[in-house]
Design a protein around this motif. Structure first.
Motif, mmCIF file in Angstrom:
data_model
loop_
_atom_site.group_PDB
_atom_site.id
_atom_site.type_symbol
_atom_site.label_atom_id
_atom_site.label_comp_id
_atom_site.label_asym_id
_atom_site.label_seq_id
_atom_site.Cartn_x
_atom_site.Cartn_y
_atom_site.Cartn_z
ATOM 1 N N MET A 64 24.637 36.786 19.365
ATOM 2 C CA MET A 64 26.020 37.335 20.455
ATOM 3 C C MET A 64 25.950 38.583 21.172
ATOM 4 N N THR A 65 25.844 37.770 22.186
ATOM 5 C CA THR A 65 25.953 39.076 23.441
ATOM 6 C C THR A 65 27.445 39.802 23.358
ATOM 7 N N ALA A 66 27.639 41.130 23.963
ATOM 8 C CA ALA A 66 28.116 42.040 24.189
ATOM 9 C C ALA A 66 29.428 41.485 24.670
ATOM 10 N N LEU A 67 29.084 40.724 25.990
ATOM 11 C CA LEU A 67 30.311 40.352 26.443
ATOM 12 C C LEU A 67 30.896 38.278 26.123
ATOM 13 N N GLU A 68 30.996 37.933 24.823
ATOM 14 C CA GLU A 68 31.291 37.086 24.796
ATOM 15 C C GLU A 68 32.183 36.380 24.626
ATOM 16 N N ASN A 69 33.453 37.843 24.232
ATOM 17 C CA ASN A 69 34.136 38.276 24.110
ATOM 18 C C ASN A 69 35.435 38.433 25.707
ATOM 19 N N ALA A 70 34.597 38.700 26.716
ATOM 20 C CA ALA A 70 35.398 38.654 28.335
ATOM 21 C C ALA A 70 35.992 37.665 28.514
ATOM 22 N N THR A 71 36.819 38.054 29.562
ATOM 23 C CA THR A 71 37.452 36.641 29.988
ATOM 24 C C THR A 71 37.753 37.514 31.802
ATOM 25 N N ASN A 72 37.923 35.799 32.220
ATOM 26 C CA ASN A 72 38.148 36.233 33.379
ATOM 27 C C ASN A 72 39.880 36.647 34.162
ATOM 28 N N THR A 73 40.080 37.026 34.983
ATOM 29 C CA THR A 73 41.632 37.345 34.975
ATOM 30 C C THR A 73 41.413 38.152 36.732
ATOM 31 N N SER A 75 26.654 46.875 29.370
ATOM 32 C CA SER A 75 27.772 46.718 27.735
ATOM 33 C C SER A 75 27.899 47.243 27.214
ATOM 34 N N SER A 76 28.511 48.883 27.923
ATOM 35 C CA SER A 76 28.551 50.156 26.886
ATOM 36 C C SER A 76 29.517 51.595 27.910
ATOM 37 N N TYR A 77 29.200 51.069 28.855
ATOM 38 C CA TYR A 77 30.759 51.706 29.897
ATOM 39 C C TYR A 77 30.882 50.928 30.755
ATOM 40 N N PRO A 78 32.654 50.626 31.117
ATOM 41 C CA PRO A 78 32.703 49.890 32.347
ATOM 42 C C PRO A 78 33.365 50.145 33.478
ATOM 43 N N VAL A 79 32.829 51.345 33.534
ATOM 44 C CA VAL A 79 32.700 51.580 35.436
ATOM 45 C C VAL A 79 31.377 52.178 35.725
#
Length: 87
Positions: free
Chosen positions: A1-10, A44-48
């Motif tokens: 499972m990758t760290a961004l598997e549950n990410a969504t594009n909005t 995968s660790s910090y949003p910005v």
């Protein structure tokens, strides 16, 4: 499972667990925490990631070696006393 598997594009951008992710900056190239989502790369660790590099070095960066030896001399007697106290 990758760290961004549950990410969504909005409309705001890529969202993961309620955080809007910003793409990585040039200094992040080579870091093990960089993940791809779509055609962009994100941390995968910090949003910005750009804010982590403002102070000079990102503390999450896995591709940089830690600088050791600041040149300050350590008194061996004080060091042994600190070690004995558990500090």
């Amino acid at each position: 499972m990758t760290a961004l598997e549950n990410a969504t594009n909005t409309a705001d951008g890529v969202v993961l667990n309620g955080f809007v992710l910003s793409p990585v900056v040039e200094q992040c190239t080579g870091c093990d925490r960089v993940r791809e989502f779509g055609e962009e790369q994100f941390c995968s660790s910090y949003p910005v990631p750009s804010k982590k590099w403002v102070g000079g070095r990102c503390n999450f960066a896995t591709h940089l070696k830690a600088q050791t030896g600041s040149g300050a001399k350590v008194n061996p007697l004080k060091a042994s006393k600190r070690a004995a106290k558990g500090r």
